[in-house]
Design a protein around this motif. Structure first.
Motif, short mmCIF file in Angstrom:
data_model
loop_
_atom_site.label_atom_id
_atom_site.label_comp_id
_atom_site.label_asym_id
_atom_site.label_seq_id
_atom_site.Cartn_x
_atom_site.Cartn_y
_atom_site.Cartn_z
N GLU A 90 5.23 3.97 8.78
CA GLU A 90 3.83 2.91 8.25
C GLU A 90 2.79 3.54 8.73
O GLU A 90 1.68 3.62 7.98
CB GLU A 90 4.11 1.56 8.78
N PHE A 91 2.36 3.75 10.16
CA PHE A 91 1.22 4.18 10.56
C PHE A 91 0.87 5.50 10.29
O PHE A 91 -0.40 6.09 9.84
CB PHE A 91 1.31 4.20 12.13
N ILE B 255 -0.44 5.30 6.70
CA ILE B 255 -1.76 4.78 6.79
C ILE B 255 -2.77 5.74 7.02
O ILE B 255 -3.86 6.10 6.35
CB ILE B 255 -1.89 3.53 7.45
N ILE C 240 -2.97 8.14 4.10
CA ILE C 240 -3.77 7.31 3.06
C ILE C 240 -5.47 7.52 3.51
O ILE C 240 -6.31 7.63 2.65
CB ILE C 240 -3.47 6.02 2.83
N ILE D 220 -10.60 1.58 6.08
CA ILE D 220 -9.33 1.62 6.63
C ILE D 220 -9.33 1.71 8.36
O ILE D 220 -10.16 2.57 8.50
CB ILE D 220 -8.42 2.52 6.08
N VAL E 48 -5.25 -2.71 -1.38
CA VAL E 48 -4.07 -2.42 -2.14
C VAL E 48 -2.92 -3.01 -1.39
O VAL E 48 -2.89 -2.42 -0.03
CB VAL E 48 -3.71 -0.89 -2.49
N LEU F 66 -11.80 2.80 -1.44
CA LEU F 66 -10.55 2.10 -0.98
C LEU F 66 -10.73 1.68 0.71
O LEU F 66 -10.72 2.40 1.50
CB LEU F 66 -9.54 2.81 -1.07
N GLY G 57 -5.50 -2.29 2.94
CA GLY G 57 -4.58 -2.48 2.15
C GLY G 57 -3.29 -3.44 3.10
O GLY G 57 -3.75 -3.63 4.40
N ASP G 58 -2.18 -3.27 2.64
CA ASP G 58 -1.13 -3.65 3.56
C ASP G 58 0.13 -3.10 3.02
O ASP G 58 0.45 -2.86 1.76
CB ASP G 58 -0.86 -5.11 3.44
N THR G 59 0.86 -2.61 4.09
CA THR G 59 2.07 -1.42 3.61
C THR G 59 3.38 -2.00 4.08
O THR G 59 3.45 -2.38 5.24
CB THR G 59 1.95 -0.40 3.90
P1 ADP Z 1 -2.96 -5.44 10.38
O1 ADP Z 1 -1.77 -5.47 11.21
O2 ADP Z 1 -4.20 -5.85 11.30
O3 ADP Z 1 -2.75 -5.92 9.10
P2 ADP Z 1 -1.96 -2.92 9.19
O4 ADP Z 1 -1.47 -1.94 10.29
O5 ADP Z 1 -1.33 -3.63 8.12
O6 ADP Z 1 -3.20 -3.98 9.96
O7 ADP Z 1 -3.37 -1.72 8.60
C1 ADP Z 1 -3.80 -1.26 9.23
C2 ADP Z 1 -5.06 -0.70 8.49
O8 ADP Z 1 -4.78 -0.04 7.31
C3 ADP Z 1 -6.15 -1.67 8.11
O9 ADP Z 1 -7.43 -1.34 7.90
C4 ADP Z 1 -5.31 -1.86 6.58
O10 ADP Z 1 -6.49 -2.45 5.73
C5 ADP Z 1 -5.24 -0.44 6.04
N1 ADP Z 1 -4.15 -0.23 5.26
C6 ADP Z 1 -2.72 -0.56 5.41
N2 ADP Z 1 -2.04 -0.23 4.35
C7 ADP Z 1 -2.82 0.44 3.54
C8 ADP Z 1 -2.70 0.73 2.25
N3 ADP Z 1 -1.55 0.79 1.56
N4 ADP Z 1 -3.93 1.34 1.66
C9 ADP Z 1 -4.88 1.31 2.15
N5 ADP Z 1 -5.23 0.98 3.34
C10 ADP Z 1 -4.14 0.17 4.12
#
Ligand code: ADP
Ligand code: MG
Length: 310
Positions: free
Chosen positions: A5-6, A9, A12, A26, A88, A119, A122-124
């Protein structure tokens, strides 16, 4: 996916547009953006699901990413707004997870670059279900303000910006959001009401009529611009070319309601004439009516055709 996941990200992040208004994109708990002073913000969200709005195995992830951003930009266009930022959220299938994520992003960035959309987050997630993608776009009004659905008045002219129907043949994956058309039009004329055509003109015009105080409309069948794709989706099922044009949906053209004087002024203009196709008039009597080739006016009831998977 946990470790992936990281990495994803990060992948991305380095491939995403930022913008002067993005103070933090991001990589933090929230994005920080600075609105343009004096402008109002526009916010819109659309979620697309595999098997409902697209078929991933047929369309491929790039087309899905493109469409997911495109339908949101079409909503911003319908307010005559300027898109600025997007977030997204994805639920990715466990198989081919990264290839799908990369494809989605590549497709999205084609549109994000063209319209200068940053962009910003988001959340993945990954799961055992099919692909789901939800995009939120933040935009701004221009100095002319937003165009609402609620401003139509009896006597106003109903226009569409292009040919309708048959998008299921493939065009639905490739929306061309009418951002520039809406902005240039709004810079030269008041627009009484506007909506983007996602569910078919009959249904979407219905929203304008309802929001404008339960008005009605008369559509001239002979004026409806029928897309050449309609012949690709025609079956021998009694659904006419006009029915397809009025109800297929996912055209992503705009339905534009203008004061007749403004329409007259612009209709002969080489810039605006081609994107202002008059199809009818707003009337005070509620309901949608169609004048057919025999000149008889009949109430029109949309057949309720709805997107894909029907
Ligand atoms: P949190 O746990 O604080 O929600 P995340 O690990 O989910 O953080 O996300 C880390 C960063 O990556 C955040 O800035 C989030 O907005 C961004 N992010 C996560 N998934 C995506 C994606 N699919 N596209 C763009 N940005 C993303
Ligand atoms: Mg998160």
């Amino acid at each position: 996916m946990a470790q992936g996941e990281f990495a994803l990200i990060d992948w991305i992040k380095v491939r995403s547009r930022q913008g002067a208004h993005v103070l933090r994109g991001i990589g933090d708990d929230c994005a920080v953006i600075r609105p343009t002073p004096g402008r109002d913000m526009l916010v819109t969200t659309d979620m697309l699901m595999d098997g409902r709005h697209f078929h991933l195995h047929q369309a491929g992830p790039e087309a899905v990413g493109y469409k997911a951003l495109g339908v949101n930009l079409s909503d911003i266009a319908a307010m005559a707004g300027v898109p600025k930022s997007a977030t997204v959220a994805v639920a990715l299938p466990r198989e081919n997870t990264e290839a799908i994520a990369h494809g989605l992003h590549t497709g999205m960035m084609r549109l994000a670059s063209e319209y200068e959309v940053a962009l910003i987050g988001g959340d993945t997630n990954a799961w055992d279900g099919p692909l789901v993608i939800s995009i939120t776009v933040l935009g701004e009004t221009t100095e002319s303000g937003p165009v609402l659905r609620s401003g139509a008045r009896p006597g106003d002219v109903i226009c569409v910006t292009g040919p309708l129907g048959g998008s299921l043949a493939g065009r639905h994956l490739n929306p061309l959001p009418r951002i520039r058309e809406a902005l240039t039009l709004h810079s030269v004329t008041p627009i009484q009401a506007m909506i983007d055509i996602s569910d078919g003109l009959a249904s979407d015009l219905g929203h304008i009529l309802e929001e404008s105080g339960n008005l009605g409309a008369l559509i001239e069948e002979s004026r409806i611009p029928i897309h050449s794709d309609v012949q690709l989706v025609m079956r021998n099922d009694g659904v006419s070319r006009w029915d397809h044009a009025l109800t297929d949906g996912e055209d992503f053209e705009l339905c534009v309601i203008l004061d007749p004087t403004d329409y007259q002024r612009l209709a002969g203009d080489p810039t605006f004439g081609p994107i202002l196709i008059q199809v009818g008039r707003i009337e005070s009597e509620p309901g949608l009516r169609l004048r057919q080739s025999d000149r008889v006016v009949r109430p029109y009831h949309a057949r309720g055709f709805n997107h894909l998977c029907v």
